[in-house]
Each structure stands twice: as C-alpha cells, then as structure tokens.
Design a protein around this motif. Structure first.
Motif, PDB file in Angstrom:
ATOM      1  N   CYS A 259       0.844  -1.209   0.000  1.00  0.00           N
ATOM      2  CA  CYS A 259       0.000   0.000   0.000  1.00  0.00           C
ATOM      3  C   CYS A 259       0.872   1.249   0.000  1.00  0.00           C
ATOM      4  O   CYS A 259       0.601   2.210  -0.721  1.00  0.00           O
ATOM      5  N   LEU A 260       1.925   1.223   0.821  1.00  0.00           N
ATOM      6  CA  LEU A 260       2.816   2.392   0.867  1.00  0.00           C
ATOM      7  C   LEU A 260       3.431   2.617  -0.512  1.00  0.00           C
ATOM      8  O   LEU A 260       3.492   3.758  -0.999  1.00  0.00           O
ATOM      9  N   VAL A 263       1.070   4.288  -2.811  1.00  0.00           N
ATOM     10  CA  VAL A 263       0.941   5.726  -2.524  1.00  0.00           C
ATOM     11  C   VAL A 263       2.154   6.484  -3.056  1.00  0.00           C
ATOM     12  O   VAL A 263       2.017   7.539  -3.680  1.00  0.00           O
ATOM     13  N   LEU A 264       3.354   5.919  -2.846  1.00  0.00           N
ATOM     14  CA  LEU A 264       4.570   6.606  -3.305  1.00  0.00           C
ATOM     15  C   LEU A 264       4.558   6.758  -4.829  1.00  0.00           C
ATOM     16  O   LEU A 264       5.013   7.767  -5.365  1.00  0.00           O
ATOM     17  N   ALA A 265       3.990   5.764  -5.519  1.00  0.00           N
ATOM     18  CA  ALA A 265       3.928   5.842  -6.983  1.00  0.00           C
ATOM     19  C   ALA A 265       2.850   6.822  -7.433  1.00  0.00           C
ATOM     20  O   ALA A 265       2.972   7.473  -8.477  1.00  0.00           O
ATOM     21  N   HIS A 266       1.801   6.954  -6.625  1.00  0.00           N
ATOM     22  CA  HIS A 266       0.628   7.754  -7.028  1.00  0.00           C
ATOM     23  C   HIS A 266       0.787   9.231  -6.670  1.00  0.00           C
ATOM     24  O   HIS A 266       0.453  10.110  -7.456  1.00  0.00           O
ATOM     25  N   ASP A 272       8.670   8.088   1.716  1.00  0.00           N
ATOM     26  CA  ASP A 272       8.722   6.981   2.672  1.00  0.00           C
ATOM     27  C   ASP A 272       9.209   7.544   4.018  1.00  0.00           C
ATOM     28  O   ASP A 272      10.316   8.101   4.089  1.00  0.00           O
ATOM     29  N   PRO A 273       8.419   7.414   5.083  1.00  0.00           N
ATOM     30  CA  PRO A 273       8.829   8.020   6.359  1.00  0.00           C
ATOM     31  C   PRO A 273      10.051   7.362   6.984  1.00  0.00           C
ATOM     32  O   PRO A 273      10.712   7.960   7.822  1.00  0.00           O
ATOM     33  N   ILE A 274      10.349   6.116   6.584  1.00  0.00           N
ATOM     34  CA  ILE A 274      11.501   5.408   7.146  1.00  0.00           C
ATOM     35  C   ILE A 274      12.379   4.965   5.978  1.00  0.00           C
ATOM     36  O   ILE A 274      11.876   4.367   5.020  1.00  0.00           O
ATOM     37  N   ALA A 275      13.713   5.244   6.089  1.00  0.00           N
ATOM     38  CA  ALA A 275      14.583   5.078   4.914  1.00  0.00           C
ATOM     39  C   ALA A 275      14.581   3.661   4.335  1.00  0.00           C
ATOM     40  O   ALA A 275      14.541   3.479   3.124  1.00  0.00           O
ATOM     41  N   ARG A 331      -1.563   7.727   4.650  1.00  0.00           N
ATOM     42  CA  ARG A 331      -2.657   6.806   4.986  1.00  0.00           C
ATOM     43  C   ARG A 331      -3.920   7.129   4.188  1.00  0.00           C
ATOM     44  O   ARG A 331      -4.589   6.248   3.652  1.00  0.00           O
ATOM     45  N   GLU A 332      -4.223   8.423   4.121  1.00  0.00           N
ATOM     46  CA  GLU A 332      -5.492   8.813   3.479  1.00  0.00           C
ATOM     47  C   GLU A 332      -5.444   8.702   1.961  1.00  0.00           C
ATOM     48  O   GLU A 332      -6.484   8.671   1.313  1.00  0.00           O
TER      49      GLU A 332
END
Ligand code: FAD
Ligand code: MLT
Ligand code: ZN
Length: 460
Positions: A259-260, A263-266, A272-275, A331-332
């Motif tokens: 899911c993350l 979102v990063l692609a969209h 990303d909050p954590i490396a 998240r949203e």
C-alpha cells in the motif's frame, strides 16, 4: 420522465432543483469507484424537511422509488440508482444548515446535507470536538455517515457514527416526519428507534437532521509511523500501548508495504517516512490534554521500550503538526492510490487479524498464484480493507470474494465492517445472517416501507 411528474416536483423544490440534463445528473448516477451506474428520472434537490416530505408523498402516489444521496462517496453502491425501475435520486446537499450548537448539552444539530468537515469545524468553533474522521470528510455528509454508520480512523477511542448520535429527524416512506431530535443522554422509553435508521442505507426512511454528541477537545496530539515485521506485532503493539498509555491511543492504522508503495507511486510529494523498507507499518495517534512535547515524549518512551525488546523494527515520530499531516496524507491516499481492484471491508476480533491475513494469503496463493493484495485499515477495530489484484481481476470478483468471506466467516467476523451492504454485498448477506435475523429485517422493511420505495435493491 413524465412532464406532469416533473412539474409537480418543480412545484415543490423549484424548477432549478429538478435536474434532468445529463451534464448535471451524470455524477449522481455513478458511484465514487465507478463500479455502479444506473439511470433515474432525475435528481431532486430539496432545501427543507417539508420539501423532502412533499417529494416523498408525491413519489408514493406515483409509485416512483427514491434513492437518497449525500456526498456520493459510499463504497458499496448504496447511493446509485439501480435502473431496475422508475427512481429519482434525492440529493440532500442543499440541506446544509447547522441548526444549533449547544456547548452546555455538548451537542450540535446538523441537517443531513452538512459536509462532515463543516460539522467538525462548527464543533471546533465552540471549543468542542466531533471525532468522526475519514479521508472523504471533505465531501461526505451527515446523512450519509449516519446511514452507513461510518467508521473512520477514530473508532478505537470514540466509537463509530452510531455512538455519536443523540437524536434524528426522519421522513418516513409515507411522507410523515418523525421528529426524534432529542438531546437526552438517557432515555429508556422503550425501543430506541433512531438506531433503526442509523446504518439502514436509506432503505427505511430519509434522515433529514441529527443531534450529534460533542466531546472535549484534546489539547495535544502525537503521531508516529512504526515499522513492523508482521501483523501479529501490530496487534501486540496495540495492546502494549493501550496498557501503557491508556485511552489516549485514538488511532491505530495498519498499512502494508505494498500500500505504501502504491501511494509513493501515485502521490508525487509523498515520501517513505523510514529510509529502509519494512513489510508492515502502523500509523499511531495519541490525543490528550497537556502539551505536544509531553505527549510526544510519552510516545517516544513507549516506542523505545518496544524497539529495545525487538517488538518494533523502527519508528518515525512526527516532530511537528506538519510532519504528522504528511504521515496522515500517506494513509489517506491509499484508497485513491490503488483504485481498481476487488475491494473488501471486513472485520474480525482484533486478536484474529493476523490469522485472517494468513488464511486469505494462503488461499489466494493457491487459487490466484502471483496475485497482489493491498491490505490496510483500522486494525485497532479489527477492520481490514483487503483489496485484491488489479482491474482485470474484478471480472472474477465472486471467486475472490469467496476466499475472503469464507475466511472471515471461519473466524466469526463480518463481511461489512463500516461501508455497508449497498448493492455490493446485498446478495451476500443471505449467507452471513441467520435466517431469523433476515426474517426480522424483512419484517421491519415491510412495516416501514410497504411499497418498497425506499432505496430498492440495496441491503435486502
Ligand atoms: P452517500 O455515498 O451519498 O450514501 C451512502 C448511503 O447512505 C447510501 O445508501 C445512501 O442512499 C444513503 N444516504 C445518504 N444520505 C442519506 C440520508 N440523508 N438519509 C438516508 N439515507 C441516506 N467509510 C468509513 O466508514 N470509514 C472510512 O474510513 C472511509 N474512508 C473513505 C475514504 C474515501 C477516500 C472514500 C471515497 C470513502 C470512504 N468511506 C469510508 C466511505 C464513505 O465516505 C462513507 O460511507 C460515508 O459515510 C458516505 O457518506 P456520503 O454522504 O458520501 O453518503
Ligand atoms: C479507508 O479506511 O481508507 C476507507 O474505508 C476507504 C477504503 O477502504 O478504501
Ligand atoms: Zn476504512
């Protein structure tokens, strides 16, 4: 549409509020995910309870069914006409007055068409808090959230929409108006009728206004994005944080790596909050009185204990409201980022969430090798959004559903946690409700809507 019917509607709500031009109606005849489409005679936009009642009476005389519609953000096709018979869409958006805010009673009276953010803001202006919060809050309406008994991200602490309602005003199928706008905290005079209409998805009557409970406004919040190895660690972390921090844990949201990545692609601005990558994350929010710094340091202490014990892989604690908002944006954005797939909104007891994921993944690997699932949701409520595959898999929805629903049933869960049944799960409930429950539901429907004019083809 029969010209006489159109004229009669226009006499009630004004000609400009009977929409027939395709350019005006198109958005009302399709759901948010574009999974359901259906044509109705027109879209009618009343401005008052009396106008709703008059429209309902007219439709009753003409035998025309009514599809109530709020912000049209529902995810089960409940607000979309089916096209199976003559229908109108009744759009409540013009009924958008906040009639009263009462800080002494801690209550607010809102009309059905009030947008959720406007209600949150009205509560804030009075120094209070309305806790229902979901990504569609800028569009969804009070009538919609009551009719779906919406959940959202704060259910863990405050309960779902049903828990925020003290009274309702409803136009019944015969056009009579039930004024149940009471703000009593205690009222044991027999059956509590408001609960029939909350979560009924417009199939028993039209909610025109509600008395909503307000809460004390917490002065501080602290937010963290936490990396985990497994969903089981998420469930254990929740229990530990609640043990240590108590009721101030207000949100606890699970996000899978996939899911993350979606979102990063969209969303270009998302980071990303954590490396380093991790298989699972939770987004945690605490709300309490006191200062931001003191709440943040309580969260920090709790999380560093967990990291030391190896219960958590890593964590990023928001250092400012801006950083917290960026975490929430991730998240949203999930619903939009993985738009077309076979979607599920299911719940099990919180402790069984890991088992549910394990069983569904195993069954999917067997029947659909290589298929991708996007798992996220309100793990603190045992509620997962289990979205599977890409657009192409939608054609095989019944097979995919079987896998998820059988796993849910095997764990004593629910096939609809917070989105309702609408058209999407209407047929499915016959397999998941007891025959006695279905009989009672049908009797209730017949008693309140004998001619079947209230949102037909939904729920039952
Ligand atoms: P609509 O979609 O217009 O209608 C929903 C149902 O209620 C329909 O059956 C309709 O006929 C009926 N209805 C509407 N108004 C009335 C009325 N006045 N009287 C009687 N019946 C009525 N849902 C959650 O629970 N939790 C979430 O976290 C969440 N997140 C979301 C995020 C996104 C990005 C989106 C698009 C949706 C999300 N949803 C969520 C789903 C949706 O926002 C909720 O179901 C919301 O409650 C629907 O409100 P609405 O005003 O848009 O209702
Ligand atoms: C959410 O929690 O984001 C919503 O319920 C929307 C969704 O399931 O897509
Ligand atoms: Zn949700």
């Amino acid at each position: 549409m029969h010209p006489e019917f159109q004229r009669a509607l226009a006499a009630i709500v004004g000609g400009a509020n009977v929409l027939t031009d395709e350019r005006d109606t198109a958005g009302h005849f399709v759901d948010w995910r574009k999974q359901y489409r259906g044509v109705a005679d027109c879209v009618v936009r009343p401005a008052s309870t009396d106008e709703v009642a008059a429209v309902v009476k007219l439709c009753g005389r003409e035998g025309v069914a009514i599809v109530p519609q709020g912000g049209n953000t529902g995810l089960s096709g409940g607000a979309t006409p089916t096209g199976a018979r003559r229908e109108i869409v009744l759009s409540l958006g013009r009924m958008n007055r906040i009639r009263e805010v009462d800080p002494l009673d801690d209550s607010l009276v809102a009309e059905a068409g009030c947008i959720l953010t406007n209600v949150q803001q009205a509560a804030e202006s009075a120094g209070r808090y309305f806790p229902v919060s979901l990504a569609a809050e800028g569009s969804c309406q009070i009538g919609g959230i009551l009719s779906t008994n919406a959940g959202g991200v704060n259910v863990l602490r405050y309960g779902n929409t049903r828990d925020q309602v003290l009274g309702v005003e409803v136009v019944l199928a015969d056009g009579s108006v039930w004024n149940g706008l009471r703000s009593l905290r205690k009222d044991n005079t027999g059956y509590d009728l408001k609960h029939l209409f909350i979560g009924a998805e417009g199939t028993l009557g039209i909610i025109t206004a509600a008395v909503l409970k307000l809460r004390a406004r917490p002065s501080a919040s602290a937010t963290a994005w936490i990396a985990l190895e497994t969903p089981a660690q998420a469930v254990e972390l929740l229990a530990r944080l609640r043990g240590q921090l108590g009721e101030c844990v207000s949100a606890f949201e699970l996000v899978s790596r996939r899911c993350l990545e979606a979102v990063l692609a969209h969303a270009r601005d998302a980071q990303d909050p954590i490396a380093t990558p991790h298989p699972w994350y939770v987004l945690v929010e605490l709300e309490d009185n006191g200062t931001f710094e003191s709440l943040q340091s309580r969260l920090e202490v709790a999380l560093s204990d967990c990291i030391e014990r190896g219960e958590v892989r890593d964590a990023a604690i928001a250092a400012s409201h801006l950083q917290a908002a960026a975490l929430w944006r991730i998240r949203e954005s999930i619903p939009e980022a993985q738009f077309a797939n076979v979607k599920h909104d299911v719940s099990v007891a919180v402790s069984r969430v890991p088992l549910l994921i394990e069983r569904v993944e195993a069954a999917l690997a067997k029947s659909f090798p290589g298929v991708r699932s996007y798992v996220f949701g309100h793990v603190g409520d045992g509620n997962l959004h289990y979205n599977i595959g890409e657009q192409a898999l939608v054609a095989r929805r019944p097979e995919v559903n079987r896998i998820v629903y059988d796993a849910v049933a095997g764990l004593g869960g629910s096939i609809s946690a917070e989105h309702g049944l609408g058209q999407l799960k209407r047929d499915e409930i016959t397999r998941h409700k007891q025959p006695l429950e279905l009989d009672l539901m049908r009797s209730l429907k017949r008693a309140l809507d004998p001619d079947g004019l209230m949102n037909p083809g939904k729920v039952l």
